[in-house]
Each structure stands twice: as structure tokens, then as C-alpha cells.
Design a protein around this motif. Structure first.
Motif, PDB file in Angstrom:
ATOM      1  N   ASP A 125     103.171  40.548 -20.665  1.00 48.02           N
ATOM      2  CA  ASP A 125     101.853  40.840 -20.587  1.00 48.02           C
ATOM      3  C   ASP A 125     101.113  40.465 -21.791  1.00 48.02           C
ATOM      4  OD1 ASP A 125      99.060  41.545 -19.908  1.00 48.02           O
ATOM      5  OD2 ASP A 125      99.469  43.555 -19.349  1.00 48.02           O
ATOM      6  N   GLY A 126     100.414  38.928 -21.678  1.00 46.78           N
ATOM      7  CA  GLY A 126      99.860  38.592 -22.799  1.00 46.78           C
ATOM      8  C   GLY A 126      98.250  39.447 -23.009  1.00 46.78           C
ATOM      9  N   ASP A 127      97.956  40.077 -21.969  1.00 43.14           N
ATOM     10  CA  ASP A 127      96.501  40.656 -22.221  1.00 43.14           C
ATOM     11  C   ASP A 127      96.652  42.098 -22.874  1.00 43.14           C
ATOM     12  OD1 ASP A 127      93.786  41.129 -21.859  1.00 43.14           O
ATOM     13  OD2 ASP A 127      94.010  41.118 -19.740  1.00 43.14           O
ATOM     14  N   ASN A 180      87.280  25.324 -31.900  1.00 36.97           N
ATOM     15  CA  ASN A 180      87.531  25.115 -33.286  1.00 36.97           C
ATOM     16  C   ASN A 180      88.811  24.571 -33.338  1.00 36.97           C
ATOM     17  OD1 ASN A 180      88.910  27.282 -32.209  1.00 36.97           O
ATOM     18  ND2 ASN A 180      88.529  28.574 -33.985  1.00 36.97           N
ATOM     19  N   ARG A 181      89.768  24.677 -32.235  1.00 38.18           N
ATOM     20  CA  ARG A 181      91.135  24.001 -32.203  1.00 38.18           C
ATOM     21  C   ARG A 181      91.420  23.300 -30.822  1.00 38.18           C
ATOM     22  NH1 ARG A 181      95.582  28.349 -31.087  1.00 38.18           N
ATOM     23  NH2 ARG A 181      95.963  26.630 -29.451  1.00 38.18           N
ATOM     24  N   HIS A 182      90.528  23.057 -30.415  1.00 46.75           N
ATOM     25  CA  HIS A 182      90.923  22.219 -28.804  1.00 46.75           C
ATOM     26  C   HIS A 182      91.577  21.002 -28.900  1.00 46.75           C
ATOM     27  CE1 HIS A 182      87.244  20.437 -29.995  1.00 46.75           C
ATOM     28  NE2 HIS A 182      87.441  19.462 -29.420  1.00 46.75           N
ATOM     29  N   LYS A 207     101.702  45.186 -29.162  1.00 44.66           N
ATOM     30  CA  LYS A 207     102.400  45.528 -27.873  1.00 44.66           C
ATOM     31  C   LYS A 207     103.053  44.432 -27.141  1.00 44.66           C
ATOM     32  CE  LYS A 207     100.736  49.881 -27.157  1.00 44.66           C
ATOM     33  NZ  LYS A 207     101.558  50.864 -27.364  1.00 44.66           N
ATOM     34  N   VAL A 208     102.659  43.027 -27.407  1.00 50.85           N
ATOM     35  CA  VAL A 208     103.212  42.162 -26.877  1.00 50.85           C
ATOM     36  C   VAL A 208     104.619  41.847 -27.756  1.00 50.85           C
ATOM     37  CG1 VAL A 208     103.267  39.418 -26.356  1.00 50.85           C
ATOM     38  CG2 VAL A 208     101.269  40.886 -26.398  1.00 50.85           C
ATOM     39  N   LEU A 209     104.521  42.048 -28.879  1.00 53.22           N
ATOM     40  CA  LEU A 209     105.670  42.167 -29.838  1.00 53.22           C
ATOM     41  C   LEU A 209     106.888  43.071 -29.461  1.00 53.22           C
ATOM     42  CD1 LEU A 209     107.357  40.915 -32.325  1.00 53.22           C
ATOM     43  CD2 LEU A 209     106.047  42.508 -33.975  1.00 53.22           C
ATOM     44  N   SER A 241     102.063  31.421 -30.646  1.00 50.49           N
ATOM     45  CA  SER A 241     102.187  31.476 -32.121  1.00 50.49           C
ATOM     46  C   SER A 241     102.002  32.629 -32.823  1.00 50.49           C
ATOM     47  CB  SER A 241     101.235  30.434 -32.679  1.00 50.49           C
ATOM     48  OG  SER A 241     101.444  29.252 -31.836  1.00 50.49           O
ATOM     49  N   THR A 242     101.194  33.458 -32.377  1.00 53.73           N
ATOM     50  CA  THR A 242     101.127  35.070 -32.696  1.00 53.73           C
ATOM     51  C   THR A 242     102.392  35.415 -32.762  1.00 53.73           C
ATOM     52  OG1 THR A 242      98.621  35.006 -32.320  1.00 53.73           O
ATOM     53  CG2 THR A 242      99.797  36.840 -32.663  1.00 53.73           C
ATOM     54  N   LEU A 243     102.985  35.451 -31.515  1.00 57.34           N
ATOM     55  CA  LEU A 243     104.172  36.295 -31.271  1.00 57.34           C
ATOM     56  C   LEU A 243     105.414  35.658 -32.038  1.00 57.34           C
ATOM     57  CD1 LEU A 243     105.887  38.287 -29.431  1.00 57.34           C
ATOM     58  CD2 LEU A 243     106.110  36.375 -27.677  1.00 57.34           C
TER      59      LEU A 243
HETATM   60  N1  LIG Z   1      97.494  39.852 -27.941  1.00 62.38           N
HETATM   61  C1  LIG Z   1      96.505  39.303 -28.477  1.00 62.38           C
HETATM   62  N2  LIG Z   1      95.199  39.795 -28.286  1.00 62.38           N
HETATM   63  C2  LIG Z   1      93.911  39.034 -28.737  1.00 62.38           C
HETATM   64  N3  LIG Z   1      94.015  38.121 -29.470  1.00 62.38           N
HETATM   65  C3  LIG Z   1      95.190  37.531 -29.609  1.00 62.38           C
HETATM   66  C4  LIG Z   1      96.518  38.154 -29.043  1.00 62.38           C
HETATM   67  N4  LIG Z   1      97.347  37.133 -29.541  1.00 62.38           N
HETATM   68  C5  LIG Z   1      96.687  36.361 -30.256  1.00 62.38           C
HETATM   69  N5  LIG Z   1      95.494  36.350 -30.313  1.00 62.38           N
HETATM   70  C6  LIG Z   1      94.419  35.660 -31.002  1.00 62.38           C
HETATM   71  O1  LIG Z   1      94.149  34.374 -29.902  1.00 62.38           O
HETATM   72  C7  LIG Z   1      94.261  33.038 -30.331  1.00 62.38           C
HETATM   73  C8  LIG Z   1      95.398  32.317 -29.781  1.00 62.38           C
HETATM   74  O2  LIG Z   1      96.541  32.950 -30.190  1.00 62.38           O
HETATM   75  P1  LIG Z   1      97.810  31.869 -30.609  1.00 62.38           P
HETATM   76  O3  LIG Z   1      98.863  32.571 -30.797  1.00 62.38           O
HETATM   77  O4  LIG Z   1      97.472  30.449 -31.343  1.00 62.38           O
HETATM   78  O5  LIG Z   1      98.046  31.616 -29.153  1.00 62.38           O
HETATM   79  P2  LIG Z   1      98.638  30.234 -28.464  1.00 62.38           P
HETATM   80  O6  LIG Z   1      99.786  29.770 -29.404  1.00 62.38           O
HETATM   81  O7  LIG Z   1      99.438  30.612 -27.254  1.00 62.38           O
HETATM   82  O8  LIG Z   1      97.881  29.018 -28.276  1.00 62.38           O
HETATM   83  C9  LIG Z   1      94.210  33.325 -32.069  1.00 62.38           C
HETATM   84  O9  LIG Z   1      92.905  33.505 -32.467  1.00 62.38           O
HETATM   85  C10 LIG Z   1      94.947  34.765 -32.103  1.00 62.38           C
HETATM   86  O10 LIG Z   1      94.545  35.240 -33.086  1.00 62.38           O
END
Ligand SMILES: Nc1ncnc2c1ncn2[C@@H]1O[C@H](COP(=O)(O)OP(=O)(O)O)[C@@H](O)[C@H]1O
Ligand SMILES: [Mg+2]
Length: 215
Positions: free
Chosen positions: A196-198, A161-163, A203-205, A20-22
Motif C-alpha cells: 500500500d503506497g498511500d 518539476n519532473r514530468h 511503513k511502505v519500507l 525510488s524512495t522505497l
Molecule cells: N510514502 C510516501 N508518502 C508521501 N510521499 C512520498 C512517499 N514516497 C515518496 N514520496 C514522495 O513522492 C514523490 C515521488 O516519489 P518517488 O519515490 O520518486 O516515486 P516514483 O519513483 O515511484 O516515481 C517524491 O517527492 C517523494 O519524496
């Protein structure tokens, strides 16, 4: 039918990987480049989606195939009611989870027949495949820790908080999901870009944009 000029980009990966962040970052970046882009997600963004999403994420004791059909019903309406019309208008669509999630969660994760799931996906989407799939890959423990799932980390669930129903599956399930996504990417390397999500979100973007402009 008008020619399709838009592009469908799906984002896949385990819970907490940063999809979702990406998706948000990508939407903003593409819009800044003058591209008309719609950000959407599954399950839930189709016209009947919110109700289906609620059942899928919160309903207890759902039969495995019932779960599949609910996801597919949501997908069908999402594709025909929102994604395809947007593509036909020349828009780009960034979709947070799409058909690969069904193959991986219900097939690899729950051990349902993957060949059958592929056929059902084809019916649900009328064969609409993403032009590019961004798979965010990272170790499942790290991804789950980000969203506060799993007492395995000894936090007593304090960050829960969001499980939802799927987040709560055992860690082995999430490992099968990760491996499943990677296996699917190997089957279709022209469509998938594995990111690479880590690493930090910027950087991911950057990796995502590079993989889109390379095609
Ligand atoms: N590259 C990242 N590095 C560290 N934390 C991140 C990164 N991308 C997202 N997060 C954080 O990790 C959590 C999950 O991100 P989210 O985008 O909701 O993941 P997903 O949609 O894949 O479940 C959020 O709190 C977000 O802010
Ligand atoms: Mg998300």
C-alpha cells in the motif's frame, strides 16, 4: 556458470507511487543487515542506458514498437552487463522498474499484444525473472499529484518539476497502468507482493522488508 546466490528484487508501480524512495530505503536497510546490495533502475542504468533513457523520456513522437525495442535494448544490456554479473557474485540487486513495466505500460497502457511483449521480455532478459517484485499500489491521482503532474488538480502545473513523456499521458492511461500491475500481480502471486503506497515511507519500507523476510 557460477551458481546464483544473489537475489533480484524489482520495484514496480505507477509514477509517483514511491518506487525510488522505497528502493533507496530498501538498499540502506539491506546493507545495514550486512547484505551486499546494488541499487539500479530502468531505463538507464545499463552501459548504453543513459542515451536510451534520454530518448525514451524526452523524445517526441516515438512509434510504439520503437519505444518497446528501446526499452528492451536497454534491459538486455542492463541484465547482461550489470544485473546478472552482480547476482553471480552473490549480490542482491534492487531494480527500480523491470520487465513488468513493459507489459503494463506498453501492453495494458498502449494496448500492444501482451503475449508478444512477454516473449520479447524473455529474449531481452534470457529469462531472468525477479525473485520478488514489490508492487507499490495507490490511487493514480494521488501518485501523480505527488510528482506535480496533471492540471486536473488545478495547480496550473506549478509543481511540474519532473514530468516526462510517460508522466504526461492522460489519467486514463495511468489507470490502465495501475489496473495492469494489479492484474499481473494476481497472475503471479508467489512473485509479487502488493504494498500500500498511500502510507508514510517508513511503513511502505516495513511492508517491503516483511514481504522479503517471509519468503
Ligand atoms: N510514502 C510516501 N508518502 C508521501 N510521499 C512520498 C512517499 N514516497 C515518496 N514520496 C514522495 O513522492 C514523490 C515521488 O516519489 P518517488 O519515490 O520518486 O516515486 P516514483 O519513483 O515511484 O516515481 C517524491 O517527492 C517523494 O519524496
Ligand atoms: Mg522513480
Amino acid at each position: 556458470m557460477p551458481a546464483m546466490e544473489g537475489r533480484l528484487i524489482s520495484i514496480e508501480g505507477p509514477d509517483g507511487a514511491g518506487k525510488s524512495t522505497l528502493a533507496l530505503g530498501l538498499r540502506n536497510e539491506l546493507a545495514a543487515r550486512g547484505i551486499e546490495v546494488i541499487l539500479t533502475r530502468e531505463p538507464g542504468d545499463g552501459p548504453v542506458g543513459p542515451q536510451i533513457r534520454q530518448v525514451l523520456l524526452e523524445g517526441a513522437d516515438i512509434d510504439q514498437w520503437t519505444e518497446v525495442f528501446l526499452f528492451l535494448a536497454d534491459r538486455r544490456q542492463h541484465v547482461e552487463g550489470l544485473i546478472r554479473p552482480a547476482l553471480e557474485k552473490g549480490k542482491w540487486v534492487v531494480c527500480d522498474r523491470y520487465l513488468d513495466s513493459t507489459i503494463v505500460y506498453q501492453g495494458y497502457g498502449r494496448d500492444l499484444d501482451v503475449g508478444l511483449l512477454r516473449k520479447l521480455n524473455k529474449i531481452a532478459t534470457s529469462g531472468l525473472m525477479p525473485d520478488r517484485t514489490l508492487l507499490i499500489d495507490m490511487p493514480v491521482e494521488k501518485a501523480l499529484a505527488r510528482i506535480g503532474v496533471a492540471d486536473l488538480f488545478g495547480d496550473g502545473g506549478a509543481k511540474r518539476n519532473r514530468h516526462d513523456r510517460l508522466d504526461r499521458e492522460p489519467v486514463e492511461f495511468h489507470r490502465r497502468v495501475r489496473d495492469g500491475f494489479l492484474a499481473e500481480a494476481r497472475l503471479d502471486p508467489a512473485r509479487f507482493a502488493v504494498l500500500d503506497g498511500d502510507q508514510e515511507p517508513a511503513k511502505v519500507l516495513e511492508q517491503a522488508i516483511a514481504s522479503l523476510t517471509a519468503s
